[in-house]
Design an enzyme around this catalytic site. Structure first.
Site, PDB file in Angstrom:
ATOM      1  N   ASP A   1       0.801  -1.229   0.000  1.00 52.42           N
ATOM      2  CA  ASP A   1       0.000   0.000   0.000  1.00 52.42           C
ATOM      3  C   ASP A   1       0.829   1.272   0.000  1.00 52.42           C
ATOM      4  O   ASP A   1       0.424   2.289  -0.561  1.00 52.42           O
ATOM      5  CB  ASP A   1      -0.945   0.016   1.205  1.00 52.42           C
ATOM      6  CG  ASP A   1      -0.197   0.211   2.519  1.00 52.42           C
ATOM      7  OD1 ASP A   1       0.713  -0.592   2.810  1.00 52.42           O
ATOM      8  OD2 ASP A   1      -0.522   1.170   3.253  1.00 52.42           O
TER       9      ASP A   1
ATOM     10  N   ASP B   1       5.606   0.310   3.345  1.00 55.50           N
ATOM     11  CA  ASP B   1       5.845  -0.909   4.105  1.00 55.50           C
ATOM     12  C   ASP B   1       5.659  -2.128   3.201  1.00 55.50           C
ATOM     13  O   ASP B   1       5.579  -2.007   1.977  1.00 55.50           O
ATOM     14  CB  ASP B   1       4.914  -0.972   5.323  1.00 55.50           C
ATOM     15  CG  ASP B   1       3.442  -0.806   4.940  1.00 55.50           C
ATOM     16  OD1 ASP B   1       3.101  -1.008   3.757  1.00 55.50           O
ATOM     17  OD2 ASP B   1       2.628  -0.471   5.823  1.00 55.50           O
TER      18      ASP B   1
ATOM     19  N   TYR C   1      -5.838   0.745   8.881  1.00 60.33           N
ATOM     20  CA  TYR C   1      -6.950   0.936   7.957  1.00 60.33           C
ATOM     21  C   TYR C   1      -8.278   0.572   8.604  1.00 60.33           C
ATOM     22  O   TYR C   1      -9.073  -0.167   8.039  1.00 60.33           O
ATOM     23  CB  TYR C   1      -6.711   0.155   6.660  1.00 60.33           C
ATOM     24  CG  TYR C   1      -5.584   0.754   5.846  1.00 60.33           C
ATOM     25  CD1 TYR C   1      -5.760   1.951   5.166  1.00 60.33           C
ATOM     26  CD2 TYR C   1      -4.333   0.155   5.803  1.00 60.33           C
ATOM     27  CE1 TYR C   1      -4.722   2.528   4.453  1.00 60.33           C
ATOM     28  CE2 TYR C   1      -3.291   0.722   5.091  1.00 60.33           C
ATOM     29  CZ  TYR C   1      -3.492   1.908   4.408  1.00 60.33           C
ATOM     30  OH  TYR C   1      -2.467   2.484   3.696  1.00 60.33           O
TER      31      TYR C   1
ATOM     32  N   GLU D   1       5.720   9.791   3.081  1.00 58.83           N
ATOM     33  CA  GLU D   1       5.382   8.448   2.612  1.00 58.83           C
ATOM     34  C   GLU D   1       4.434   8.508   1.412  1.00 58.83           C
ATOM     35  O   GLU D   1       3.413   9.192   1.452  1.00 58.83           O
ATOM     36  CB  GLU D   1       4.741   7.630   3.727  1.00 58.83           C
ATOM     37  CG  GLU D   1       4.517   6.163   3.353  1.00 58.83           C
ATOM     38  CD  GLU D   1       4.099   5.305   4.537  1.00 58.83           C
ATOM     39  OE1 GLU D   1       4.274   4.079   4.471  1.00 58.83           O
ATOM     40  OE2 GLU D   1       3.601   5.874   5.539  1.00 58.83           O
TER      41      GLU D   1
END
Length: 497
Positions: A74, A77, A225, A467
């Site tokens: 995603d 990571d 999430y 990120e």
């Protein structure tokens, strides 16, 4: 001419865009698609272009007796989260559906980016009444800084089923498959049919066994999430995409029957992987504005109200702000996810309005389709470098861009450069280094400024700003495609609007 509020909007946009240079939107589009190759999990194909990446996670799903290889990581990571991955696929598909002609030579590679996600989602939904929604232990993964090619953290498999419902993630998965079925209708009809058939099955499961996956799998999916908005919006969203893909009356009736009970008008200024309300209203409004279905008129009213909250000079909505440099800002992490998703809705709605030759009523004022496109374009241009720092927030685009992004694969030496394994804790040295990342994750758009000051630290540790995520880039594809085909929204269009 627009009314007073509209005049303020014209002034804001004219001021914001007067210093803009001409961007190469086609190049940015190509790079934003290329980013997804850097996020690939599984066995990489021979035509992989980001060559510093190698095969990874080739045994995903084995512990559960299923094949869950493939798909996308995603963000920075090495976990595969099904909820944001499905939303990513839905938004990439929506861009291709609405702006497909504008993709030009990039249409095929954009479809491949969608397919990498949907091939995985087809695997994740191959067992009836089950959706595999995550591979990897997020807490263990986040305690390590290692390449996906090296990872040795648990590849735990998580699923939703009748005993552990997850209507939110299942309905989003159905939406992704349905949207992609439209994308592949001409390019690969057999694949398109299989996607739609599976979407129908998955939505039926989502609707029959209702409940939030954040309750069923709280320890695994939260806080990364969690679905804070609940599952009702995803049920409407999934039904909307199934209606669009199948044209079956049952989905039209489902939407109208459940409009109130599933909260179509709630939180309409939100749109992202968690909250679909604004997207539902804009998507369904197309039926009204294109003259296909007056049945959904209430959704258009909701969409109009949402659009007005985004317009500088018209909106005083407390949750929407603009920085001094012109960036749309919402409180929370990774602001660029809001910038790209909300800008996409502005652009999509502007096209629907243009077709109907109407404006958006905003109280005592109104806004034209051109004004909506200007706001969207201003956001895209900010990302590409028209901002106070004069830096692009897309890696590899322009002469200045983030160099220390929060991304394991990008920040650690490639396998080619460092064949020996780099262990879980051994990567900490690279994480803490002030040196630029050795591997360029071309096309990655980072979270960007985290407040209204337009400041950006370019620091790996500040993940909220540095990120990248797939769902930042996904809506950007359609935006860049459109502006690559329509680069000049002439100033005269505004002044004579």
């Amino acid at each position: 001419m627009a009314a007073a509020g509209g005049a303020v909007l014209l002034l804001v946009l004219a001021t914001a865009t007067s210093v803009s240079g001409q961007h190469d939107y086609s190049d940015a589009l190509h790079k934003s698609i290329l980013f997804f190759e850097g996020q690939r999990s599984g066995r990489l194909p021979p035509d992989q272009r980001l060559r510093w990446r190698r095969d990874s996670a080739l045994n995903d799903g084995a512990t559960a007796g299923v094949d869950l290889t493939g798909g996308y990581y995603d963000a920075g990571d090495n976990v595969k989260f099904g909820f944001p991955m499905a939303f990513t696929a839905t938004l990439m598909s929506w861009g291709l559906i609405d702006f497909g002609r504008s993709f030009g030579a990039h249409a095929a590679e954009a479809r491949e980016a969608v397919r990498w996600a949907t091939d995985y989602l087809m695997k994740a939904t191959a067992t009836p009444n089950t959706v595999y929604v995550q591979v990897g232990d997020a807490f263990r993964d986040h305690s390590c800084w290692e390449r996906p090619e090296d990872m040795d953290t648990p590849r735990t498999v998580y699923k939703v089923d009748p005993s552990h419902p997850g209507s939110d993630v299942a309905a989003e998965t159905a939406a992704a498959l349905a949207a992609a079925s439209i994308v592949f209708r001409d390019a690969d009809p057999d694949y398109s049919n299989r996607l739609l058939d599976r979407a129908i099955q998955v939505f039926e499961f989502a609707d029959k066994y209702r409940g939030p996956y954040s309750s069923s799998l709280h320890a695994a999916v939260c806080p990364c999430y969690c679905d804070y908005s609940g599952y009702k919006d995803e049920l409407l969203w999934g039904a909307a995409w199934l209606h669009k893909a199948s044209r079956r009356r049952e989905y039209r009736d489902y939407i109208k029957r459940n409009e109130v009970v599933l909260g179509a008008s709630e939180a309409i200024n939100e749109f992202g992987w968690d909250n679909k309300h604004a997207g539902i209203n804009v998507l369904i409004s197309k039926e009204v504005l294109m003259g296909k279905d007056e049945y959904f008129q209430s959704f258009r009213v909701n969409a109009d109200n949402f659009i007005c909250t985004l317009l500088p000079g018209i909106s005083n909505h407390p949750q929407i702000q603009y920085s001094p440099g012109g960036l749309l800002f919402k409180v929370g992490n990774s602001n660029m996810q809001h910038v790209t998703s909300l800008s996409f809705l502005l652009l999509a709605y502007s096209n629907y309005l243009s077709h109907a030759n109407v404006r958006v009523p905003c109280g005592t004022s109104s806004a034209s389709p051109v004004q909506l496109r200007r706001v969207a374009k201003r956001q895209v241009d900010y990302i590409l470098g028209d901002n106070p720092l004069r830096m692009s927030y897309m890696v590899g685009y322009g002469s200045r861009y983030p160099l220390r992004i929060h991304h394991r694969g990008s920040s650690l030496p490639s396998v080619a450069a460092h064949p020996a394994r780099i262990g879980c804790k051994a990567g900490a040295t690279y994480y803490a280094s002030a040196a630029p990342n050795p591997n360029l994750l071309v096309g990655a758009v980072v979270g960007g400024p985290s407040n209204t000051s337009d400041a950006f630290p370019d620091a790996r540790a500040v993940f909220q700003q540095s990120e990248p995520t797939t769902y930042i880039n996904a809506p950007l594809l359609g935006l860049l495609a459109y502006f690559s085909a329509h680069p000049n929204l002439a100033q005269s269009d505004l002044l004579h609007d």
